[in-house]
Design a protein around this motif. Structure first.
Motif, PDB file in Angstrom:
ATOM      1  N   LEU B  37      -6.822   0.002   0.460  1.00  0.00           N
ATOM      2  CA  LEU B  37      -7.447  -0.303   1.756  1.00  0.00           C
ATOM      3  C   LEU B  37      -7.894   1.014   2.383  1.00  0.00           C
ATOM      4  O   LEU B  37      -7.104   1.944   2.490  1.00  0.00           O
ATOM      5  N   ALA B 245      -1.467  -1.567   0.731  1.00  0.00           N
ATOM      6  CA  ALA B 245      -2.856  -1.294   0.369  1.00  0.00           C
ATOM      7  C   ALA B 245      -3.294   0.064   0.917  1.00  0.00           C
ATOM      8  O   ALA B 245      -4.015   0.818   0.261  1.00  0.00           O
ATOM      9  N   GLN B 696     -14.273  -9.502  -1.769  1.00  0.00           N
ATOM     10  CA  GLN B 696     -13.644  -9.302  -0.459  1.00  0.00           C
ATOM     11  C   GLN B 696     -13.955 -10.490   0.449  1.00  0.00           C
ATOM     12  O   GLN B 696     -13.064 -11.045   1.094  1.00  0.00           O
ATOM     13  N   VAL B 733      -5.634  -6.457   6.172  1.00  0.00           N
ATOM     14  CA  VAL B 733      -6.688  -6.022   5.254  1.00  0.00           C
ATOM     15  C   VAL B 733      -7.868  -6.995   5.387  1.00  0.00           C
ATOM     16  O   VAL B 733      -7.767  -8.002   6.078  1.00  0.00           O
TER      17      VAL B 733
END
Lengths: 511, 808
Positions: B37, B245, B696, B733
């Protein structure tokens, strides 16, 4: 004619009612916002030009509904109407597409209507009803995302503390009503100036207590740290409007509170402690909304401190200025990722010198301003805090010309401070608050406060440069956890009043 | 009260070297399942399933469901509605059934399942973790079980440790390594005890200081069987997946720079030891028997379950849903190439492959038929490491690459009064934010915020400004390097001849207000920043006479009257700004004037096309621009929502048809690429990045709680690096729900990326054989691949294992 002022709250209440009836409120809520702001501003202008006016009470036994339009109520009504309009307009896009948007705007309007009803109240009954109603309504807003367990917890904490505030206020109101045989606030205030007796003292302390309970002061502040569990406009309204209710109460009933040293000392102690606590803990907080919440605790503490010292006009300025500032800070909190980082720290040798420079500046400044600690503890504390804050920037490393610029910025700040102060002092003349007599407790607490604030300035200059001893680690952990006060509060509320398990989406849940 | 803690006195797995190897492998495998991330300042799209890329899509869906409860497909009701609305039909179901082969499903059964049943709640067939067992004992109440508290505490601790400037007083243990810092801090931090969790410090003290050894001991004491280690460790990390992440990204960047880094192991140790402390304080019979039962259950994994059957049905429904879109696109492409115009184009405008460019390119071509547009990754092949005026430099290139060009920008008006103004602003900010001066600040300046509130509410002073054009300074880039860069860029965009008088290199950026995820709307190929510096650098390179001479020697002849000009497309307002116009020769003034006029017309067309999806009437399309400055707007634009296809082909094959802003368009001319170098680059970089973006959006749509950022109205920026939802919990995230859903329906359609490449199947296979990582993505069906012939007909479909099926 004074009854026209009642349009300000009534407009919002009408929108809230129509939202409850499933009628679209997009246009009407904005219209109510504008109407309310216009009416409030007109009342303020009228009051400034022609002095305070009030209506007779509609009701029985001296209790009922009435409008009291004076510099205090008109100023705060204008403030609430202004913030209300901003917040309502903000919610239109912010919650666009949300299934609960109408309910949200409706509750927002209800809260605004009740807050306006509170500040414009000319009668104790209306004051108490609006106080309780606004508080309950805010709790509904806190539960807007009711599937979130943390929101439920925050709302429950607030519910418990708010009921303490309600009890204190209701008893105080009953005492005042029995002592004066009327609920008319104007009549009570004029009686209070000449009255004495245990019931007046008790009422004063209870009013101070209600203010403390409702302003997120130590140790009942936990709920305000968690109100970001509901959409941002509520945070803005809460921090800018609702937490001020305590300060408003003290100012509204200033004639009752001022003569009693016990009430004043309570405000000074709790307010001062909360101011230092909030400012200290804020330094360690990493999420923007929690840092803002600690800042609110500190600012409300400072405002109540001013009330305790009898600096009523400054407290009023603080309420208005803080409301603008904090509403803006919350509504623009999404930009925090792009904000500039904090200042660099100072190395150890410079820090030692810095404290002496600070103290010298403050000492000289306070002497020059003629505030004598013993008979004017309030002036001493308030000037010291201002000068401490300003002189801090002179010591921060800024590079070439930085100190000169810092001095220039300080001069501008000082000028703005004096001007704002003078404007509100003129406003307050018409309100005729009685002076608060200095007492030894106030003097002692005042000196402690200045010492603590100096320590805070030193800490902030020192903190960014590693202080990695175990003692510092222990101190940091204690401060960063807010002295564990909220954790303990959560533990008790969870035990006494456990929330139902979260129904918010968990991984795997369908939206 | 100092806590004297005994050092651990016993060894874990005495003498068991195999177990240690197995443990190292398990930790690494668990950590690699977490996708990285990036912080908010450079929030680029990441494939949340990155750690599962070497696993087939279907298996990953099953594994994630089993281990974490997370879903990778939509709920059944979504497909039912899509079927009812005719978004896919029984022909698609037949094709999907054929594609999955042998799943024992029939079309009738599928239709029946879609029409009547909802999938069953996921069964308890999960790996046993302490947190899960505690939660189940408290009837799912994560506050009573204290697992929510554990996540809050780890999250708060991480945000202080990784804070990038929110707190003025940083924790004193920041100088230590992650696990060592936490281990030390626990001695002083008594918050867990205040909550009633006893013995955290004691547990930590009794476990080894080395994170891997601590993990080993916890696994040993909990008696987790060795074949479940990976699952167990991954499941534990998933509880703090946001911070995991974030830390994974630190490891990722370190590895990209060639350094070994295993900081995620530290976080894993923190999470595991925390859970172990909860375990140790529960000595009651109910817990012990529940824990034993969970362990026993996890050892007898039942095979086919109701959940597995449901998943098989949903996988076919999802495949059919994707098939319908692919068929529409195949039909649109089969219309054949637009006729080529023979005369020299008036302008060539190179846009980023971003799906938002597709709308604008179509608008520009219709407003200016003499214009030709191209698509290329928006960093124009310039991997910059760029910083403006002494700010910390950041990579301005796709996160798969390492920046290799150090470029600094110097604002022209830096010196003098502007510098003083900046400094005064920083002093002002200090007054505002510091502990004691805040009180005076509010009384002195608080009233002025009334005006500020009014101005912000009215959206004043927030018009999207033209991007700054500081002087660019590159250090130590030789002519040979510049030449390589220039050649690489031109060949990469298949622009090696027929140059127009004006070539625009159009980067992009988004201008939004009060938006924590603003960088997510910027150019991902520039690492979540504006594409302006890259476009300007590329244009200046291509205008350099020495570079042009060198290019001529390498076979690319740029006519002397060709001028490269940088521009920026603001995707929120659909404005295009021309940059550095003053540097162009006066002979190009008429070209620039015409370009400005046509771009303005194209902007209006593009806004009008985007307006309805934003809920703005097309007639009032200019209101779209106002969203950019509106501080209360949670949907300033739709970003890349809708992205579904990636097409590498000459523009002639896609021009003139409405691809609905859903396709990444990369220019590719196979005739100019005999050695397949360009094709290899396209398949390894832009295609992979596009698949990250599509996955995503897919993850955030199908399971926002697991892979998305939640409710934007609750976002609370934390440590300046990420957002929390509300007061606490894990770092979030992915994308907020408002970026995917308009309140009535999902604007993003969750589907895997369909890639169309205008090249021979054998050529593509050649490249895939050389690129095992890319091939794995395709073989495991994380994206679909089709080959286009010169007429735009979809000739072949990739069937995995370097095999192709002819498309009838």
């Amino acid at each position: 004619m004074t009854w026209i002022a009642s349009l300000a709250p009534l407009a919002y209440l009408a929108v809230a009612a129509s939202a409850a009836l499933e009628i679209p409120v997009r246009r009407t809520s904005l219209a109510a916002g504008w109407l309310s702001l216009g009416v409030s501003a007109a009342v303020l202008a009228a009051v400034l030009a022609g002095g305070a006016v009030s209506t007779p009470t509609l009701g029985a036994s001296g209790l009922g509904f009435a409008i009291r339009a004076d510099a205090l109520s008109a100023t705060l009504a204008t403030l609430i109407a202004f913030i209300g309009l901003i917040v309502v307009a903000y919610s239109h896009n912010y919650l666009s597409g949300d299934a609960g948007q109408r309910r949200f705007v409706g509750q927002l309007c209800l809260a605004l209507g009740l807050l306006l009803g509170l500040v414009l109240a000319g009668n104790l009954l209306q004051l108490v009803l609006c106080w309780i109603g606004a508080s309950l309504c805010v709790n509904r807003l806190l539960l807007f995302r009711a599937d979130r367990q943390a929101a439920v917890l925050a709302a429950r904490k607030r519910f418990l503390v708010s009921r303490l505030a309600d009890i204190a206020l209701v008893i105080a109101a009953i005492l005042l009503w029995r002592a004066t045989a009327t609920g008319d606030i104007g009549a009570i205030l004029s009686t209070a100036k000449a009255a004495s007796g245990p019931e007046w003292g008790a009422a004063a302390v209870l009013i101070a207590g209600a203010a403390i309970f409702s302003s997120a002061q130590l140790p009942f502040h936990g709920w305000i740290l968690e109100v970001m569990e509901t959409p941002t406009p509520v945070s803005a309204l809460l921090h800018a409007g609702v937490v001020n209710a305590g300060g408003f109460l003290v100012l509204r009933l200033g004639e009752v509170v001022a003569p009693h040293a016990g009430a004043a000392d309570l405000l000074i102690l709790v307010g001062g402690a909360s101011a230092v606590f909030g400012a200290l803990v804020m330094l360690t907080q990493t999420s923007v909304k929690v840092a803002l919440a600690y800042s609110t605790i500190a600012q409300m503490g400072f405002m109540l401190l001013e009330c305790g010292f009898g600096a009523y006009s400054l407290a009023l300025l603080h309420i208005v200025a803080h409301a603008f500032y904090k509403a803006h800070a919350f509504l623009s909190a999404g930009g925090a990722a792009a904000a500039a980082g904090p200042a660099e720290g100072m190395r150890a040798p410079a820090r030692a010198v810095a404290v002496w420079i600070l103290l010298a500046c403050v000492g000289l400044g306070v002497v020059a301003l003629g505030a004598r600690t013993a008979d004017q503890p309030g002036a001493f504390v308030l000037w010291s805090v201002l000068l401490l804050g300003l002189s801090r920037t002179w010591l921060q490393p800024h590079g070439r010309w930085g100190s000169v610029l810092a001095l220039a910025v300080s001069a501008v700040a000082l000028g703005a401070y004096v001007a704002a102060h003078a404007a509100f002092a003129r406003l307050a003349v018409t309100l005729g608050w009685p002076p608060v007599a200095p007492n030894p407790v106030a003097v002692a607490v005042g000196i402690c406060l200045v010492a603590l604030m100096t320590g805070l300035v030193w800490l902030q200059l020192a903190a960014p440069v590693g202080m990695a001893s175990p003692a510092w680690a222990r101190t940091y952990a204690l401060v960063a956890n807010g002295f564990h006060l909220n954790t303990v509060a959560n533990r008790w509320v969870l035990r006494l009043w456990p929330a139902p398990p979260s129904t918010a989406p968990q991984p795997g849940a369908a939206i | 009260m100092s806590l004297a803690l005994p050092e651990p006195s016993f060894e874990v797995f005495p003498g068991a070297r195999d177990a240690e190897t197995a443990l190292t492998g398990a930790i690494q495998a668990a950590c690699e399942r977490i996708a990285p991330l990036w912080p908010l300042s450079r929030f680029v799209a990441v494939n949340p399933f990155l750690g599962f890329a070497s696993t087939p899509f279907e298996v990953a869906a099953q594994e994630l469901r089993r281990l974490t409860g997370a879903r990778m497909l939509m709920p059944r009701a979504f497909y039912r509605q899509a079927l009812a609305e005719g978004r896919f039909g029984s022909a698609d179901l037949a094709a999907a059934l054929q594609a999955v082969r042998g799943a024992g499903l029939t079309r009738e059964r599928l239709l029946h399942a879609a029409a009547t049943s909802d999938e069953q709640p996921v069964s308890a067939d999960r790996v046993a973790t302490v947190a899960d067992v505690l939660d189940s004992l408290s009837d799912g109440d994560r506050q009573v079980s204290r697992t929510a508290f554990m996540v809050d505490e780890i999250s708060r601790w991480c945000s202080a440790y990784f804070d990038e400037g929110q707190a003025a007083w940083p924790p004193p243990w920041r100088g230590l390594e992650l696990y060592a810092a936490w281990r030390w801090s626990v001695r002083f931090d008594h918050n867990a005890r205040a909550m009633g969790v006893q013995g955290l410090a004691e547990t930590v003290g009794r476990l080894p200081a080395e994170p891997r050894a601590a993990i080993a001991q916890v696994l040993c004491e909990l008696d987790i069987p060795q074949d479940q280690w990976v699952d167990y460790l991954f499941r534990a990390l998933f509880d703090v997946r946001g911070w995991a992440a974030f830390v994974r990204r630190l490891d990722w960047e370190a590895e990209l720079a060639g350094a070994a880094s295993a900081r995620l192991t530290d976080l894993l140790a923190i999470r595991l030891v925390w859970g172990f402390a909860l375990f140790r304080q529960r000595r009651d019979e109910a817990f012990i028997s529940a824990w034993r039962a969970a362990l026993a259950r996890s050892r007898t994994r039942s095979g086919a379950t109701q959940a597995g059957d449901d998943l098989a049905v949903d996988l076919v429904l999802h495949r059919a849903y994707e098939h319908a879109y692919q068929q529409r696109l195949i039909t649109a492409l089969a219309e054949g190439p637009e006729p080529q115009r023979l005369q020299r184009p008036a302008v060539q405008a190179v846009f980023c492959i971003d799906v938002r460019s597709e709308v604008y390119r179509r608008a520009l071509e219709s407003a200016w038929p003499q214009a030709r547009t191209l698509g290329f990754a928006g960093f124009f092949g310039m991997p910059l490491d760029y910083g403006l005026d002494g700010e910390a430099p950041h990579a301005r290139c796709p996160v798969l690459l390492r920046p290799s060009l150090e470029v600094r920008g110097h604002s022209r008006e830096r010196a003098g009064p502007a510098g003083a103004w900046t400094m005064a602003a920083s002093i002002w900010a200090q007054l505002k934010q510091s502990a004691v001066s805040g009180f005076g600040f509010v009384e002195a300046f608080g009233l002025s915020y009334g005006a500020k509130l009014a101005a912000s509410a009215a959206g004043l002073g927030t018009k999207s400004p033209p991007p700054p054009t500081p002087r660019l300074q590159a250090e130590g880039v030789t002519l040979a390097q510049r030449l390589d860069l220039a050649e690489g860029a031109l060949r990469g965009m298949s622009l090696v001849g027929d140059f127009a008088r004006l070539v625009l290199l159009v980067g992009h950026q988004a201008t939004t207000t009060n938006n924590p995820h603003a960088a997510g709307l910027d150019c991902g190929a520039c690492g979540g920043h504006s594409g302006a510096p890259n476009a300007r650098f590329a244009a200046s390179l291509l205008n350099e006479p020495h570079v042009r001479e060198g290019l001529a020697a390498r076979g690319i002849h740029i006519p002397p009257d060709t001028w490269f000009l940088a521009a920026v497309h603001d995707t929120t307002t659909d404005t295009v700004w021309l940059l550095d116009e003053a540097a162009a020769a006066s002979s190009h003034a008429p070209d620039l004037a015409e370009a400005r006029a046509k771009l303005a017309a194209a902007s209006s067309l593009a806004r009008a096309e985007r307006a309805p999806r934003l809920g703005v009437p097309a007639a009032a399309a200019d209101q779209v621009s106002a969203r950019s400055g509106d501080w209360s707007q949670v949907r300033p634009e739709w970003g890349l929502a809708g992205a579904a296809a990636f097409i590498a082909a000459p523009r002639a094959l896609t021009a003139g048809r409405d691809l609905e802003g859903r396709a990444f368009l990369h220019s590719y001319d196979r005739a100019a690429d005999p050695d397949l170098k360009v094709l290899e680059l396209i398949l390894t970089a832009p295609m992979v990045v596009a698949s990250w973006i599509s996955l995503q959006y897919h993850g955030s749509t199908v399971d926002n709680a697991a892979f998305g950022a939640g409710d934007k109205t609750l976002h609370n920026v934390c440590g300046r690096v990420g957002v929390l939802e509300g007061n606490g919990g894990d770092l979030r995230v992915g994308l907020p729900i408002q970026s995917l859903h308009d309140g009535r329906r999902f604007i993003h359609e969750p589907m895997r990326l369909s890639v169309f490449v205008a090249a021979a199947p054998e050529a593509i296979s050649d490249v895939l054989a050389r690129q095992p990582g890319v091939r794995a993505l395709l073989d495991n069906r994380w994206l679909f691949l089709f080959a286009l012939d010169d007429q735009g007909r979809t000739s072949h479909r990739y069937a995995g294992a370097l095999q192709w099926e002819a498309v009838s």
